[in-house]
Scaffold this active site. Structure first.
Site, PDB file in Angstrom:
ATOM      1  N   ASP A  90     -24.022 -30.356   7.626  1.00 30.55           N
ATOM      2  CA  ASP A  90     -23.874 -28.967   7.203  1.00 30.55           C
ATOM      3  C   ASP A  90     -24.956 -28.696   6.157  1.00 30.55           C
ATOM      4  O   ASP A  90     -24.852 -29.146   5.007  1.00 30.55           O
ATOM      5  CB  ASP A  90     -22.491 -28.727   6.585  1.00 30.55           C
ATOM      6  CG  ASP A  90     -21.364 -28.758   7.615  1.00 30.55           C
ATOM      7  OD1 ASP A  90     -21.522 -29.448   8.643  1.00 30.55           O
ATOM      8  OD2 ASP A  90     -20.328 -28.113   7.376  1.00 30.55           O
ATOM      9  N   LYS A 152     -22.379 -21.037   9.570  1.00 33.06           N
ATOM     10  CA  LYS A 152     -21.207 -21.238   8.713  1.00 33.06           C
ATOM     11  C   LYS A 152     -21.253 -20.256   7.545  1.00 33.06           C
ATOM     12  O   LYS A 152     -22.321 -19.982   6.998  1.00 33.06           O
ATOM     13  CB  LYS A 152     -21.214 -22.690   8.210  1.00 33.06           C
ATOM     14  CG  LYS A 152     -20.112 -23.072   7.244  1.00 33.06           C
ATOM     15  CD  LYS A 152     -20.246 -24.547   6.876  1.00 33.06           C
ATOM     16  CE  LYS A 152     -19.334 -24.961   5.740  1.00 33.06           C
ATOM     17  NZ  LYS A 152     -19.512 -26.384   5.366  1.00 33.06           N
ATOM     18  N   LYS A 181     -18.445 -21.476  12.098  1.00 37.12           N
ATOM     19  CA  LYS A 181     -17.563 -22.229  11.206  1.00 37.12           C
ATOM     20  C   LYS A 181     -17.230 -21.375   9.996  1.00 37.12           C
ATOM     21  O   LYS A 181     -18.121 -20.799   9.359  1.00 37.12           O
ATOM     22  CB  LYS A 181     -18.212 -23.542  10.758  1.00 37.12           C
ATOM     23  CG  LYS A 181     -17.333 -24.339   9.783  1.00 37.12           C
ATOM     24  CD  LYS A 181     -17.925 -25.697   9.438  1.00 37.12           C
ATOM     25  CE  LYS A 181     -17.122 -26.409   8.355  1.00 37.12           C
ATOM     26  NZ  LYS A 181     -17.654 -27.751   8.025  1.00 37.12           N
TER      27      LYS A 181
END
Length: 219
Positions: A90, A152, A181
């Site tokens: 991430d 995300k 996400k």
């Protein structure tokens, strides 16, 4: 239960966590059979050893939480993490460059990490609390062009986290091959289910046990 559990990345990113707390978090993730744990880079080898054979992936972060590390630093972080056993990265995009309209730099930064990790999943954190809607869309589009697998919402360390409005905007900004996400504020089953209904397929959460215990109590 299994379907919902496999949408959750159990987050273990707070800077003050002890090794015992990280180990307990990995045990919880294995017990509930979630999608992954997202641990600090220094914890990847420990988490990978603890979760080997469980079906729970190990993820970590790069350029976290501010996104302002050099591309070379993000690439080195990501490569080291994969070598240590991480399957997912991430990364925080360069927020300041995105706000400056320098999409060439933003895209190149993301692409360098995607190219560096040899097939590992890359999720690009926009940190929406600092962005206009137009910047959120531009960031999502840059992430898709660069080959990212997810976009995300947040790190969980900014003033705001995931919102329904942002999730709808992000889902519309990328093609179906890019997943969404949500992170920051995913604390209840009802919130998770509402977000799933607008197309979110992965959730960063610390309230994993509470969410899944609530689901079990309703079944």
């Amino acid at each position: 239960m299994e379907n919902v559990a496999k949408t959750i990345d159990h987050s273990l990113l707070r800077p003050e966590l002890t090794l015992d707390e990280v180990r307990a978090g990995c045990a919880l993730a294995a017990r509930y059979d979630v999608a992954s744990v997202c641990v600090r880079p220094c914890d990847v080898p420990e988490a990978a050893a603890l979760l080997r054979g469980t079906g729970v992936l190990v993820g970590t972060v790069a350029g976290f939480p501010h996104g302002d590390a050099t591309t070379a630093t993000k690439v080195a972080e990501a490569r080291r993490a994969v070598a240590d056993g991480a399957a997912e990265i991430d990364m925080v995009l360069n927020i300041g460059r995105l706000r400056s309209g320098d999409l060439t730099t933003v895209e190149a930064d993301i692409r360098a990490v995607v190219d560096a990790v040899d097939g590992a999943t890359v999720k690009v954190i926009l940190e929406n609390a600092y962005l206009t809607d137009a910047e959120k869309v531009a960031g999502c589009e840059a992430a898709e062009r660069a080959g990212a697998h997810y976009v995300k919402t947040s790190t969980g360390f900014a003033p705001g986290g995931a919102t329904m409005e942002d999730l709808r905007l992000m889902r519309a900004a990328v093609s179906p091959k890019v997943k969404i996400k949500a992170a920051g504020g995913v604390r209840t089953l009802d919130i998770l289910l509402a977000m799933a209904a607008v197309g979110v397929t992965r959730f960063g959460a610390t309230a994993t046990a509470a969410i899944l215990d609530d689901l079990a109590s309703r079944s």
